[in-house]
Design a protein around this motif. Sequence first.
Motif, mmCIF file in Angstrom:
data_model
loop_
_atom_site.group_PDB
_atom_site.id
_atom_site.type_symbol
_atom_site.label_atom_id
_atom_site.label_comp_id
_atom_site.label_asym_id
_atom_site.label_seq_id
_atom_site.Cartn_x
_atom_site.Cartn_y
_atom_site.Cartn_z
ATOM 1 N N ILE A 3 33.482 -19.993 -3.924
ATOM 2 C CA ILE A 3 32.171 -20.365 -4.522
ATOM 3 C C ILE A 3 32.386 -21.915 -4.632
ATOM 4 N N THR A 62 29.661 -18.843 -1.286
ATOM 5 C CA THR A 62 28.398 -18.548 -2.151
ATOM 6 C C THR A 62 28.188 -20.139 -2.490
ATOM 7 N N ILE A 110 29.971 -13.084 -9.792
ATOM 8 C CA ILE A 110 29.620 -13.169 -8.311
ATOM 9 C C ILE A 110 30.814 -12.591 -7.321
ATOM 10 N N PHE A 150 26.989 -11.753 -2.360
ATOM 11 C CA PHE A 150 26.233 -13.038 -2.254
ATOM 12 C C PHE A 150 27.044 -13.993 -1.352
ATOM 13 N N GLU A 156 25.091 -16.786 0.565
ATOM 14 C CA GLU A 156 23.929 -16.965 -0.324
ATOM 15 C C GLU A 156 24.000 -18.330 -1.187
#
Length: 316
Positions: free
Chosen positions: A112, A160, A212, A219, A222
């Motif tokens: 992330i 993500t 997430i 995800f 995304e």
Amino acid sequence: MNNKKIIAVVGATGAQGGGLVRAILRDAKGGFAARALTRDVNSEKAKELARLGAEVVAADVDDQESLKRAFEGAYGAFCVTFFWAHFSPEKELAQAAAMAQAAKHAGVQHVIWSTLEDTRQWVPLSDTRMPTLMGKYKVPHFDAKGEANRVFTELGLPVTLLLTSFYWENLIYFGMGPKKGPDGKLAITLPMGDKKLPGMAAEDIGRCAYGIFRKGREFIGETVGIAGEHLTGGQMAAALTKALGQEVRYQDVPPEVYRSFGFPGAEDLGNMFQFKRDFEAAFRGARNLAVARALNPALQTFEQWLAENKSRIPLE
Ligand SMILES: NC(=O)c1ccc[n+]([C@@H]2O[C@H](COP(=O)([O-])OP(=O)(O)OC[C@H]3O[C@@H](n4cnc5c(N)ncnc54)[C@H](OP(=O)(O)O)[C@@H]3O)[C@@H](O)[C@H]2O)c1
């Protein structure tokens, strides 16, 4: 512990990373373990995370080798940079590249990247509505993060992109709290006109990030935008008035006035608020409250955040 998926968390002693570490540790049966990255494993904050059950490891985002070691064996990595520690977008870009390369090297399965918009996609440098800063940015602390998205995607990482929002903690720590005007009345000053500012409790960023990771691959690839509420300056002032039991007004100023306030970063923040004001539909549209709440059912509203934090807001 052994069969848990390890999430390596950059900035673990700070706001975003700290929220994620605490979210992982709170969910003891969730199947994830928290690896907290810090430059100083002996600091009080680092020791507190260890006490809570995190694995605490040394790493510095300026040192790629330390990141490779810290990401080794991790299932996931939460990556964030610290603009206000150095005010350098170039440094943020280099640090993002170091984290991306370390994640690639370690074979991390889900990254992330805590990012923000590259505002130059809406306001090119040739646009005179706001000044160009540091030679090639409109909102330096946004633009470099947005520009860094590609260092993650171009390496083919399972990433993500997490679009965060204005922390309500800025009212406590960032000098944005209510201040007394010449008339002795309290006011918050934001160059937002009548437009709405997406905001959230900083702790909720990490909680959403945890949501997430919990969703597995859903995800990956995304962009996810999160906020706790979208509020006008007037709505924020009304909530502050109610929570503090004394009148707080909203003072709208033109962005050029905000840019001239003279504190470090005033121009950057003046441009940032102008971007959020003038591109309200795009900026708010990218931050979906329902998505944030689905990821983090404990998502706080401004009123809830104020109930917990009002005594920490300095009233100058
Ligand atoms: N304020 C807002 O409204 C807002 C909104 C959205 C996004 N942001 C962005 O959020 C970012 C900052 O995140 P944050 O608020 O979570 O940070 P933070 O609370 O200031 O925490 C920073 C932590 O990062 C660690 N750190 C600093 N430099 C490091 C380095 N070179 N290597 C490794 N760790 C380092 C420090 O930990 P140790 O001392 O333990 O190493 C510190 O505890 C900024 O880039 C900002 O633009 C802010």
